[in-house]
Design an enzyme around this catalytic site. Sequence first.
Site, PDB file in Angstrom:
ATOM      1  N   GLY A 127       0.810  -1.221   0.000  1.00  0.00           N
ATOM      2  CA  GLY A 127       0.000   0.000   0.000  1.00  0.00           C
ATOM      3  C   GLY A 127       0.835   1.260   0.000  1.00  0.00           C
ATOM      4  O   GLY A 127       1.866   1.350  -0.684  1.00  0.00           O
ATOM      5  N   CYS A 128       0.416   2.231   0.785  1.00  0.00           N
ATOM      6  CA  CYS A 128       1.021   3.566   0.756  1.00  0.00           C
ATOM      7  C   CYS A 128       2.502   3.576   1.108  1.00  0.00           C
ATOM      8  O   CYS A 128       3.238   4.467   0.696  1.00  0.00           O
ATOM      9  CB  CYS A 128       0.263   4.505   1.697  1.00  0.00           C
ATOM     10  SG  CYS A 128      -1.469   4.793   1.235  1.00  0.00           S
ATOM     11  N   VAL A 129       2.953   2.603   1.873  1.00  0.00           N
ATOM     12  CA  VAL A 129       4.354   2.579   2.294  1.00  0.00           C
ATOM     13  C   VAL A 129       5.274   2.068   1.190  1.00  0.00           C
ATOM     14  O   VAL A 129       6.500   2.213   1.263  1.00  0.00           O
ATOM     15  CB  VAL A 129       4.518   1.704   3.562  1.00  0.00           C
ATOM     16  CG1 VAL A 129       4.496   0.217   3.220  1.00  0.00           C
ATOM     17  CG2 VAL A 129       5.785   2.059   4.325  1.00  0.00           C
ATOM     18  N   ALA A 130       4.712   1.487   0.123  1.00  0.00           N
ATOM     19  CA  ALA A 130       5.514   0.711  -0.822  1.00  0.00           C
ATOM     20  C   ALA A 130       6.496   1.541  -1.633  1.00  0.00           C
ATOM     21  O   ALA A 130       7.540   1.034  -2.043  1.00  0.00           O
ATOM     22  CB  ALA A 130       4.602  -0.075  -1.768  1.00  0.00           C
ATOM     23  N   MET A 185       4.053   5.635   5.490  1.00  0.00           N
ATOM     24  CA  MET A 185       3.436   4.658   6.381  1.00  0.00           C
ATOM     25  C   MET A 185       2.303   3.982   5.619  1.00  0.00           C
ATOM     26  O   MET A 185       1.744   4.552   4.683  1.00  0.00           O
ATOM     27  CB  MET A 185       2.917   5.338   7.644  1.00  0.00           C
ATOM     28  CG  MET A 185       3.969   6.129   8.388  1.00  0.00           C
ATOM     29  SD  MET A 185       3.388   6.914   9.910  1.00  0.00           S
ATOM     30  CE  MET A 185       3.446   5.533  11.062  1.00  0.00           C
TER      31      MET A 185
END
Length: 349
Positions: free
Chosen positions: A137-140, A336
């Site tokens: 998700g957003c951390v990738a 995160m």
Amino acid sequence: MIIASAASALPKHKYDQRVLLAALKQFWGPKLDNPQFMERLHNRVGVETRHLALPMEQYYGIKTWGQANNHWIDVAVDLSEEALTLALERAGLDKSALGAIYFVSVTGIASPSVDARLMNRMSLPVHIKRIPIFGLGCVAGAAGVARAADYVKAYPKQVAAVIAVELCSLTLQHEDLSIANLISSGLFGDGAGIALVAGAEVPVSGPKILATRSVFYPNTEHVMGWDISEKGFQIVLSREVPEVVEQNLAGDVDAFLSTEGLTRADIGSWVLHTGGPRVLEATSTALQLPPDALDASWACLKRTGNLSSASVLLVLEEVMMNRRPQPGTYSLMAAMGPAFCSELILLRW
């Protein structure tokens, strides 16, 4: 390890936030109990324009997850090619320099993966190591850069490309009128971001990656992610996200920086994921940042919305192209995402 360049590619279908809001209100019609509440949610997300994978009118004809995913594959390959071509041009590198591709996304799936299709599209070297990553998700975006840094540390003569493509509009659940889906319909956009990470023996310039750190928060699966069913991806977005940021980020950043003999006061530039207004505000509060510290993140959120994993790479591009710090400045790149977890990268310009 050096970030040789960053680049982005956005779909050509660009819409004002008010146009998208009007279309959604019309689509949901009488099923939307409180249109004014939805308007307030969209007005609070800090987004002015977003890019969509398809022309707006085509979404009405998408009836199945399979149809949406086929569009995701086609557009993801197109955007990956556009962004990678630009990133190589900016770095002054030929595609023959590439030793690895880390492809990250959480809005579609493909096998062969998108990076394999890109290999054929661009006639990339056949010995490139391909590492497709799904689920972060957003951390990738930040995690991909950190893993690419690990790679070029082992292969200092090579370059690793981190490609993040998110087409969030293709995941929108048409029958879901939950607050999470209503927020998602106003916050998330479509686009691709790329960072080229070069080994120490590659003759390029850019910010050096000094250190990285991953942090996992146990028993927080419920905070963010997807519920996946025959209908596709249904957003899980808890109101706890800003709380998790406020409770954990400062301590994690301080512990990470201390291993390098630094403190927050030594960081002159912040490259942070555009999670949304509440997340950016929680980040600023937790880290006790000056008012303008997150200007690059706010500007990207305003222009494109939250692009999940690609967002932090667009912020990196914005900083490298338009807000480049003075040589010797330390930067912290961070994101995160689901699990819940964070990824921290220390840079020096």
